[in-house]
Design an enzyme around this catalytic site. Structure first.
Site, PDB file in Angstrom:
ATOM      1  N   ARG A 122       0.831  -1.223   0.000  1.00 60.17           N
ATOM      2  CA  ARG A 122       0.000   0.000   0.000  1.00 60.17           C
ATOM      3  C   ARG A 122       0.860   1.265   0.000  1.00 60.17           C
ATOM      4  NH1 ARG A 122      -5.084  -1.373   3.755  1.00 60.17           N
ATOM      5  NH2 ARG A 122      -5.831   0.545   2.795  1.00 60.17           N
ATOM      6  N   ASP A 315     -15.535   2.737   3.123  1.00 58.39           N
ATOM      7  CA  ASP A 315     -15.286   1.323   3.455  1.00 58.39           C
ATOM      8  C   ASP A 315     -16.456   0.412   3.106  1.00 58.39           C
ATOM      9  OD1 ASP A 315     -12.734   1.799   4.424  1.00 58.39           O
ATOM     10  OD2 ASP A 315     -13.455   2.236   6.452  1.00 58.39           O
TER      11      ASP A 315
HETATM   12  C1  S3P Z   1      -9.681   5.176   8.224  1.00 61.38           C
HETATM   13  C2  S3P Z   1      -9.722   5.931   7.094  1.00 61.38           C
HETATM   14  C3  S3P Z   1     -10.069   5.396   5.775  1.00 61.38           C
HETATM   15  C4  S3P Z   1     -10.746   4.048   5.890  1.00 61.38           C
HETATM   16  C5  S3P Z   1     -10.048   3.127   6.849  1.00 61.38           C
HETATM   17  C6  S3P Z   1     -10.020   3.743   8.231  1.00 61.38           C
HETATM   18  C7  S3P Z   1      -9.308   5.822   9.503  1.00 61.38           C
HETATM   19  O1  S3P Z   1      -8.900   5.256   4.999  1.00 61.38           O
HETATM   20  O2  S3P Z   1     -10.806   3.438   4.610  1.00 61.38           O
HETATM   21  O3  S3P Z   1     -10.701   1.872   6.921  1.00 61.38           O
HETATM   22  O4  S3P Z   1      -9.551   5.234  10.562  1.00 61.38           O
HETATM   23  O5  S3P Z   1      -8.772   6.931   9.450  1.00 61.38           O
HETATM   24  P1  S3P Z   1      -8.316   6.487   4.117  1.00 61.38           P
HETATM   25  O6  S3P Z   1      -8.037   7.563   5.047  1.00 61.38           O
HETATM   26  O7  S3P Z   1      -7.064   5.967   3.482  1.00 61.38           O
HETATM   27  O8  S3P Z   1      -9.389   6.787   3.129  1.00 61.38           O
END
Ligand code: S3P
Length: 429
Positions: A122, A315
């Protein structure tokens, strides 16, 4: 593990709880370790990803205990982590590695952050680049984990426009900025979840937000310890809501879930697909809105999803795709390229797995389209993605479907199957 949910002729009904919110749990554990004194957080979920954050912090010298859902952490304060040079293993959890990156850089610690093969794929430059602009010294493997931090001097404040609407990136930078030598300003391109500002604010940090701009002042005094109860995770409740939408005549309630407006896109999507959504018993926990949410089935129609609604449901697209497979018409998701950088390339994974179940699906660079009523059944692969596993399994409520590799659901929602059984799904195998 192969998971097969039975085609469900009887409506689902009842009220259940879901485990505590993962986004809040990650933050509670990390911020408690950066606070002074002992924190106590109730309804703390025990799953793969939350063990990752606790384990990584333990390796860096901040142990915690979790008994009967109560997390206890003795804070180290906002100073370098005790075990200089240690490696924090972040498992599959991108929230862990990205938020930890902010804490390691902000406290001027030397440490390595690493994770599973999936996590190593990632993108990490989205946090490493702006942290370097603040003065952090970070080596990466071509923009991926492991991230190796060398202790640097105090960080410099920045005025930075975050190029992706990502709460993980914004949170990383907000945490780091608590240790900078002046106020920093961060601008995001959309409405990302704001749990970090709310929780740190409740612990005494000065983070002010206006629209999509947040200003973070360096800590003037230690963070206060945390004493709170986590609300249930709306992202886990989503799978139960999707089940209710899929089984005609169903009406289920999930009690005490977080309904922060940056997270409730799924409720808007289900409502616009025809399901009946209502809230009761609204309350507040740690500055986070909480409610009991009820979803009742009704004939499902296709929708188009783009713009801010994508970020507010980021999500939930595997579950949305499963519901869309049984809606009337073609559901179209666009402006959602971020889905390619999740636990799996979720656009490719949704398209491939729904096709394996016989559904007609189109793939776009920034989204997908599901042709409702075309899914016939078959075997899907979880692809190492907990949300894909649960979502494809839900298709089994309406067609003969099995999911291989379904044990990955323990990463986030170990009580998924027992919750469905409590709501009336029979004979799960
Ligand atoms: C999250 C932010 C999101 C989400 C992840 C949890 C967080 O990711 O998809 O499951 O707790 O800040 P991104 O910030 O990369 O969009």
């Amino acid at each position: 593990m192969k998971l097969t949910l039975p085609c469900c002729a009887r409506p689902l009904s009842g009220a259940v709880e879901v485990p505590g919110d993962k986004s809040l749990a990650h933050r509670a554990m990390l911020f408690a370790s950066l606070a002074e004194g002992e924190s106590e957080v109730r309804n703390y979920p025990d799953s793969g990803v939350t063990r990752a954050m606790r384990g990584a912090l333990e390796s860096l010298g901040v142990p915690s205990s979790l008994e009967a859902g109560v997390l206890r952490v003795k804070g180290n304060g906002f100073r370098p982590f005790p075990n200089a040079g240690a490696t924090g293993y972040c498992g599959n959890s991108a929230t862990t590695i990205r938020l930890m990156a902010g804490a390691v850089a902000g406290t001027g610690s030397s440490a390595t952050l690493d994770g599973s093969a999936g996590l190593r794929r990632r993108p990490m430059n989205r946090v490493a680049d702006p942290l370097r602009a603040m003065g952090a010294e970070i080596a990466t493997d071509d923009g991926r984990a492991p991230l190796v931090f060398s202790a640097a001097g105090r960080l410099k404040p920045v005025d930075y426009a975050v190029p992706v609407a990502s709460a993980q990136v914004l949170s990383c930078l907000q945490i780091a900025a608590l240790g900078a030598s002046g106020a920093s300003r961060f601008t995001v391109p959309g409405p990302v979840r704001d749990h970090t500002a709310r929780m740190l604010g409740s612990m005494g940090a000065e983070i002010s937000s206006e629209g999509f701009v947040s200003t973070v002042r360096p800590l003037a005094r230690p963070l206060r310890s945390l004493h709170a109860t986590l609300p249930g995770d709306i992202s886990s409740a989503t799978f139960l809501f999707a089940a209710a939408a899929l089984v005609p005549g169903s009406r289920i309630t999930v009690t005490g879930i977080g309904v922060n407006p940056t997270r409730t896109g799924i409720l808007d999507v289900l409502e616009s697909m025809g399901a009946v959504v209502s809230r009761a018993n609204a309350r507040d926990e740690m500055g986070e809105p909480v409610a009991d949410v009820t979803v009742a089935a009704a004939p499902l129609k296709a929708v188009e999803i783009k713009g801010d609604l994508v970020v507010r449901s980021i999500d939930e697209f595997p579950a949305i795709a499963a519901v869309a497979a049984f809606a009337e018409g073609v559901t179209v998701v666009r402006e959602a390229k971020e889905l390619r950088y999740k636990e799996s390339d979720r656009i490719a994974a949704i398209v491939t797995q729904l096709r394996a179940l016989g559904a007609e699906v189109d793939e776009f660079d920034d989204g997908f389209a599901v042709h409702g009523g075309t899914l016939t059944g078959g075997t899907a692969q979880a692809n190492g993605d907990h949300r894909l596993a649960m979502s494809m399994a839900l298709c089994g409520l309406r067609a003969p479907v099995s999911v291989e590799g379904a044990e990955i659901l323990n990463e986030s929602f170990p009580s998924f199957v027992p919750s469905l059984v409590a709501l009336g799904v029979p004979e799960v195998c």
